[in-house]
Design a protein around this motif. Sequence first.
Motif, PDB file in Angstrom:
ATOM      1  N   GLU A   1      -5.426 -17.398 -25.341  1.00 15.22           N
ATOM      2  CA  GLU A   1      -4.062 -17.276 -24.543  1.00 15.22           C
ATOM      3  C   GLU A   1      -3.082 -17.145 -25.993  1.00 15.22           C
ATOM      4  OE1 GLU A   1      -3.439 -18.778 -20.089  1.00 15.22           O
ATOM      5  OE2 GLU A   1      -2.792 -20.588 -22.147  1.00 15.22           O
ATOM      6  N   LEU A   2      -3.099 -18.175 -26.520  1.00 14.42           N
ATOM      7  CA  LEU A   2      -2.478 -17.520 -28.125  1.00 14.42           C
ATOM      8  C   LEU A   2      -2.479 -16.839 -29.558  1.00 14.42           C
ATOM      9  CD1 LEU A   2      -0.708 -19.800 -29.789  1.00 14.42           C
ATOM     10  CD2 LEU A   2      -2.540 -21.314 -30.716  1.00 14.42           C
ATOM     11  N   LEU A   3      -3.989 -16.438 -29.401  1.00 14.83           N
ATOM     12  CA  LEU A   3      -4.045 -15.115 -29.416  1.00 14.83           C
ATOM     13  C   LEU A   3      -4.133 -14.136 -29.580  1.00 14.83           C
ATOM     14  CD1 LEU A   3      -6.338 -14.623 -32.664  1.00 14.83           C
ATOM     15  CD2 LEU A   3      -7.757 -14.653 -31.151  1.00 14.83           C
ATOM     16  N   ASN A   4      -3.941 -13.930 -28.079  1.00 12.23           N
ATOM     17  CA  ASN A   4      -3.310 -13.111 -27.886  1.00 12.23           C
ATOM     18  C   ASN A   4      -2.535 -12.302 -27.045  1.00 12.23           C
ATOM     19  OD1 ASN A   4      -6.421 -11.212 -27.978  1.00 12.23           O
ATOM     20  ND2 ASN A   4      -6.623 -13.160 -26.440  1.00 12.23           N
ATOM     21  N   GLY A   5      -1.470 -13.802 -27.088  1.00 12.24           N
ATOM     22  CA  GLY A   5      -0.448 -14.093 -27.004  1.00 12.24           C
ATOM     23  C   GLY A   5      -0.373 -13.084 -25.463  1.00 12.24           C
ATOM     24  N   ILE A   6      -1.160 -14.278 -24.326  1.00 10.65           N
ATOM     25  CA  ILE A   6      -1.233 -13.671 -23.075  1.00 10.65           C
ATOM     26  C   ILE A   6      -0.178 -15.393 -23.013  1.00 10.65           C
ATOM     27  CG2 ILE A   6      -2.909 -13.943 -20.911  1.00 10.65           C
ATOM     28  CD1 ILE A   6      -4.678 -13.031 -22.738  1.00 10.65           C
ATOM     29  N   ALA A   7       0.570 -14.270 -21.837  1.00  5.04           N
ATOM     30  CA  ALA A   7       1.714 -14.805 -21.038  1.00  5.04           C
ATOM     31  C   ALA A   7       0.827 -15.084 -19.131  1.00  5.04           C
ATOM     32  CB  ALA A   7       2.756 -14.582 -21.251  1.00  5.04           C
ATOM     33  N   GLY A   8       0.213 -14.095 -18.737  1.00  4.23           N
ATOM     34  CA  GLY A   8      -0.155 -14.256 -17.515  1.00  4.23           C
ATOM     35  C   GLY A   8      -1.040 -14.130 -17.278  1.00  4.23           C
ATOM     36  N   ALA A   9      -1.550 -12.868 -15.560  1.00  5.46           N
ATOM     37  CA  ALA A   9      -2.686 -12.519 -16.187  1.00  5.46           C
ATOM     38  C   ALA A   9      -3.016 -11.265 -16.800  1.00  5.46           C
ATOM     39  CB  ALA A   9      -2.777 -11.988 -14.000  1.00  5.46           C
ATOM     40  N   ILE A  10      -4.743 -11.860 -17.191  1.00  4.48           N
ATOM     41  CA  ILE A  10      -4.949 -10.192 -17.708  1.00  4.48           C
ATOM     42  C   ILE A  10      -5.487  -9.429 -16.812  1.00  4.48           C
ATOM     43  CG2 ILE A  10      -5.895 -11.848 -19.552  1.00  4.48           C
ATOM     44  CD1 ILE A  10      -9.160 -12.385 -17.939  1.00  4.48           C
ATOM     45  N   GLN A  11      -6.043  -7.645 -17.293  1.00  3.56           N
ATOM     46  CA  GLN A  11      -6.527  -6.645 -16.332  1.00  3.56           C
ATOM     47  C   GLN A  11      -7.607  -6.464 -16.929  1.00  3.56           C
ATOM     48  OE1 GLN A  11      -4.060  -6.168 -13.915  1.00  3.56           O
ATOM     49  NE2 GLN A  11      -2.786  -8.553 -15.033  1.00  3.56           N
ATOM     50  N   PRO A  12      -8.041  -6.146 -15.457  1.00  2.00           N
ATOM     51  CA  PRO A  12      -9.781  -4.992 -15.967  1.00  2.00           C
ATOM     52  C   PRO A  12      -9.451  -4.296 -17.450  1.00  2.00           C
ATOM     53  CG  PRO A  12      -9.085  -5.731 -13.803  1.00  2.00           C
ATOM     54  CD  PRO A  12      -7.557  -6.072 -14.110  1.00  2.00           C
ATOM     55  N   GLY A  13     -10.217  -3.845 -18.098  1.00  4.24           N
ATOM     56  CA  GLY A  13     -10.070  -3.315 -19.495  1.00  4.24           C
ATOM     57  C   GLY A  13      -9.130  -3.698 -20.240  1.00  4.24           C
ATOM     58  N   GLU A  14      -8.959  -4.859 -20.554  1.00  2.13           N
ATOM     59  CA  GLU A  14      -8.094  -5.104 -21.813  1.00  2.13           C
ATOM     60  C   GLU A  14      -8.986  -5.816 -22.917  1.00  2.13           C
ATOM     61  OE1 GLU A  14      -4.513  -8.385 -22.448  1.00  2.13           O
ATOM     62  OE2 GLU A  14      -5.015  -8.218 -20.113  1.00  2.13           O
ATOM     63  N   GLN A  15      -8.136  -5.576 -23.661  1.00  2.00           N
ATOM     64  CA  GLN A  15      -9.574  -5.751 -24.818  1.00  2.00           C
ATOM     65  C   GLN A  15      -9.060  -7.342 -25.397  1.00  2.00           C
ATOM     66  OE1 GLN A  15     -12.255  -4.637 -26.940  1.00  2.00           O
ATOM     67  NE2 GLN A  15     -12.334  -3.315 -25.249  1.00  2.00           N
ATOM     68  N   LEU A  16      -9.580  -8.583 -25.404  1.00  2.00           N
ATOM     69  CA  LEU A  16      -8.894  -9.817 -25.634  1.00  2.00           C
ATOM     70  C   LEU A  16      -9.698 -10.077 -27.270  1.00  2.00           C
ATOM     71  CD1 LEU A  16      -9.317 -11.689 -22.627  1.00  2.00           C
ATOM     72  CD2 LEU A  16      -6.660 -11.118 -23.468  1.00  2.00           C
ATOM     73  N   ALA A  17      -9.566 -10.889 -27.353  1.00  2.00           N
ATOM     74  CA  ALA A  17      -9.582 -11.033 -29.309  1.00  2.00           C
ATOM     75  C   ALA A  17     -10.310 -12.234 -29.566  1.00  2.00           C
ATOM     76  CB  ALA A  17      -8.676 -11.759 -30.434  1.00  2.00           C
ATOM     77  N   ILE A  18     -11.026 -12.895 -29.397  1.00  2.00           N
ATOM     78  CA  ILE A  18     -11.943 -14.633 -29.449  1.00  2.00           C
ATOM     79  C   ILE A  18     -12.079 -14.948 -30.538  1.00  2.00           C
ATOM     80  CG2 ILE A  18     -13.659 -15.403 -28.799  1.00  2.00           C
ATOM     81  CD1 ILE A  18     -12.515 -13.952 -26.144  1.00  2.00           C
ATOM     82  N   PRO A  19     -12.065 -16.074 -30.895  1.00  2.00           N
ATOM     83  CA  PRO A  19     -11.440 -16.629 -31.651  1.00  2.00           C
ATOM     84  C   PRO A  19     -13.063 -17.101 -32.835  1.00  2.00           C
ATOM     85  CG  PRO A  19      -9.842 -17.993 -30.648  1.00  2.00           C
ATOM     86  CD  PRO A  19     -11.206 -16.965 -29.566  1.00  2.00           C
ATOM     87  N   ALA A  20     -12.884 -16.662 -34.042  1.00  2.00           N
ATOM     88  CA  ALA A  20     -14.315 -16.872 -34.397  1.00  2.00           C
ATOM     89  C   ALA A  20     -14.971 -17.720 -34.850  1.00  2.00           C
ATOM     90  CB  ALA A  20     -13.788 -16.131 -36.472  1.00  2.00           C
TER      91      ALA A  20
END
Length: 116
Positions: A93-112
């Motif tokens: 959430e912190l890395l991607n600036g997510i404040a709410g729900a995620i949506q299908p098709g959304e690209q998320l960065a995963i910490p290394a």
Amino acid sequence: MTAIATTTPSIRIRMTPRGRRTLALLVAAPVLAVGTLAGAGVVGDALAGAVASSSTSTAGFEHITVLPGQSLWQIAEAVAPEADPRDVIAEIELLNGIAGAIQPGEQLAIPAHYSR
């Protein structure tokens, strides 16, 4: 002579949920700004003077695509089965600036450090 007693009325502040969020944002914004700038090296360079370096950053991110019906909890369990999902979710959430729900098709960065 008669003494007159004066009392100061007590002031009670009532904070609505919106007011608490706004206050938290006002307090957190400068801290987050400095943290972001420090993470980008801006604050460190400004304080220490600009120093040229030939080294490159090894920090990278794996990007994943959110599938239909997938939750952050499921993603956290998939990318880091040995870690506490709550910690992984907080980092995503912190890395991607997510404040709410995620949506299908959304690209998320995963910490290394969770990348396989």
